[in-house]
Design a protein around this motif. Structure first.
Motif, PDB file in Angstrom:
ATOM      1  N   ILE A  32     -53.360   1.472  -9.455  1.00 49.88           N
ATOM      2  CA  ILE A  32     -52.026   0.929  -9.185  1.00 49.88           C
ATOM      3  C   ILE A  32     -51.003   1.711 -10.002  1.00 49.88           C
ATOM      4  O   ILE A  32     -51.201   1.978 -11.186  1.00 49.88           O
ATOM      5  CB  ILE A  32     -51.965  -0.576  -9.499  1.00 49.88           C
ATOM      6  CG1 ILE A  32     -52.865  -1.323  -8.507  1.00 49.88           C
ATOM      7  CG2 ILE A  32     -50.526  -1.088  -9.459  1.00 49.88           C
ATOM      8  CD1 ILE A  32     -52.987  -2.796  -8.740  1.00 49.88           C
ATOM      9  N   GLU A  34     -47.063   1.737 -11.267  1.00 50.89           N
ATOM     10  CA  GLU A  34     -45.828   0.992 -11.467  1.00 50.89           C
ATOM     11  C   GLU A  34     -44.694   2.001 -11.315  1.00 50.89           C
ATOM     12  O   GLU A  34     -44.798   3.121 -11.814  1.00 50.89           O
ATOM     13  CB  GLU A  34     -45.843   0.382 -12.869  1.00 50.89           C
ATOM     14  CG  GLU A  34     -44.683  -0.518 -13.167  1.00 50.89           C
ATOM     15  CD  GLU A  34     -44.859  -1.200 -14.517  1.00 50.89           C
ATOM     16  OE1 GLU A  34     -45.114  -2.408 -14.521  1.00 50.89           O
ATOM     17  OE2 GLU A  34     -44.758  -0.519 -15.555  1.00 50.89           O
ATOM     18  N   VAL A  87     -48.067  -3.957  -3.939  1.00 50.11           N
ATOM     19  CA  VAL A  87     -48.833  -5.155  -4.259  1.00 50.11           C
ATOM     20  C   VAL A  87     -48.034  -6.140  -5.103  1.00 50.11           C
ATOM     21  O   VAL A  87     -48.390  -7.304  -5.218  1.00 50.11           O
ATOM     22  CB  VAL A  87     -50.180  -4.813  -4.952  1.00 50.11           C
ATOM     23  CG1 VAL A  87     -51.102  -4.096  -3.973  1.00 50.11           C
ATOM     24  CG2 VAL A  87     -49.977  -3.986  -6.206  1.00 50.11           C
ATOM     25  N   ARG A 112     -44.999  -2.227  -7.791  1.00 53.09           N
ATOM     26  CA  ARG A 112     -46.332  -1.725  -8.144  1.00 53.09           C
ATOM     27  C   ARG A 112     -47.038  -1.397  -6.828  1.00 53.09           C
ATOM     28  O   ARG A 112     -47.066  -2.228  -5.920  1.00 53.09           O
ATOM     29  CB  ARG A 112     -47.100  -2.757  -8.962  1.00 53.09           C
ATOM     30  CG  ARG A 112     -46.458  -2.926 -10.336  1.00 53.09           C
ATOM     31  CD  ARG A 112     -47.201  -3.866 -11.253  1.00 53.09           C
ATOM     32  NE  ARG A 112     -46.573  -3.850 -12.569  1.00 53.09           N
ATOM     33  CZ  ARG A 112     -46.399  -4.925 -13.317  1.00 53.09           C
ATOM     34  NH1 ARG A 112     -46.844  -6.102 -12.923  1.00 53.09           N
ATOM     35  NH2 ARG A 112     -45.818  -4.824 -14.498  1.00 53.09           N
ATOM     36  N   LYS A 114     -50.467   0.023  -4.854  1.00 52.34           N
ATOM     37  CA  LYS A 114     -51.900   0.348  -4.821  1.00 52.34           C
ATOM     38  C   LYS A 114     -51.990   1.671  -4.063  1.00 52.34           C
ATOM     39  O   LYS A 114     -51.711   1.736  -2.869  1.00 52.34           O
ATOM     40  CB  LYS A 114     -52.678  -0.755  -4.098  1.00 52.34           C
ATOM     41  CG  LYS A 114     -54.149  -0.449  -3.917  1.00 52.34           C
ATOM     42  CD  LYS A 114     -54.945  -0.976  -5.065  1.00 52.34           C
ATOM     43  CE  LYS A 114     -56.440  -0.819  -4.772  1.00 52.34           C
ATOM     44  NZ  LYS A 114     -57.232  -0.660  -5.957  1.00 52.34           N
TER      45      LYS A 114
END
Length: 138
Positions: A32, A34, A87, A112, A114
């Motif tokens: 993931i 950010e 996500v 964020r 994925k």
């Protein structure tokens, strides 16, 4: 370098990767990323008044628009540094867009993602490359 450029360089966290559109990406667990905007972008924008972000579950493509950021000066498009599924969205920005000004690398994060292709993260600029890029703009 002028004093402002030196000050900004010190503000670019070394654990992030950067885009030419002045977004940053931080690798979190489980593939993931950010995402937010850099302190340079914030300085150019001025006081942020609105951040328009997609909903969680939306798919984004690297280097394509995923939202907008409005300030007292302008409206700018936000471009995803990596491809994948959003996500999580930073809902705090809806009521407190100034968090982007106050803490662009912390509470001012936006989404964020994925990642579909973690190699995209690796292809983003490392801090020295981004600092060099910004120094050539000024």
């Amino acid at each position: 370098f002028n004093k402002r450029a030196k000050r900004e360089m010190a503000q670019n966290p070394s654990d992030l990767r950067y885009t030419k559109d002045h977004e940053w990406a931080r690798l979190l667990d489980d593939g993931i990323a950010e995402v937010g905007v850099t302190s340079y972008a914030v300085e150019q924008l001025g006081d942020v008044t609105l951040v328009d972000l997609p909903e969680a579950g939306s798919d984004v493509q690297a280097h394509e628009r995923f939202g907008d950021i409005e300030s007292v000066k302008t409206v700018s498009e936000l471009f995803a540094p990596v491809s994948g599924e959003i996500v999580e969205v930073n809902d705090e920005l809806e009521g407190s867009p100034e968090l982007v000004n106050e803490a662009p690398y912390d509470k001012g994060w936006m989404v964020r993602i994925k990642m579909n292709a973690p190699a995209e993260f690796e292809s983003l600029m490392e801090p020295p490359g981004y600092e060099d890029f910004v120094s050539k703009i000024e």
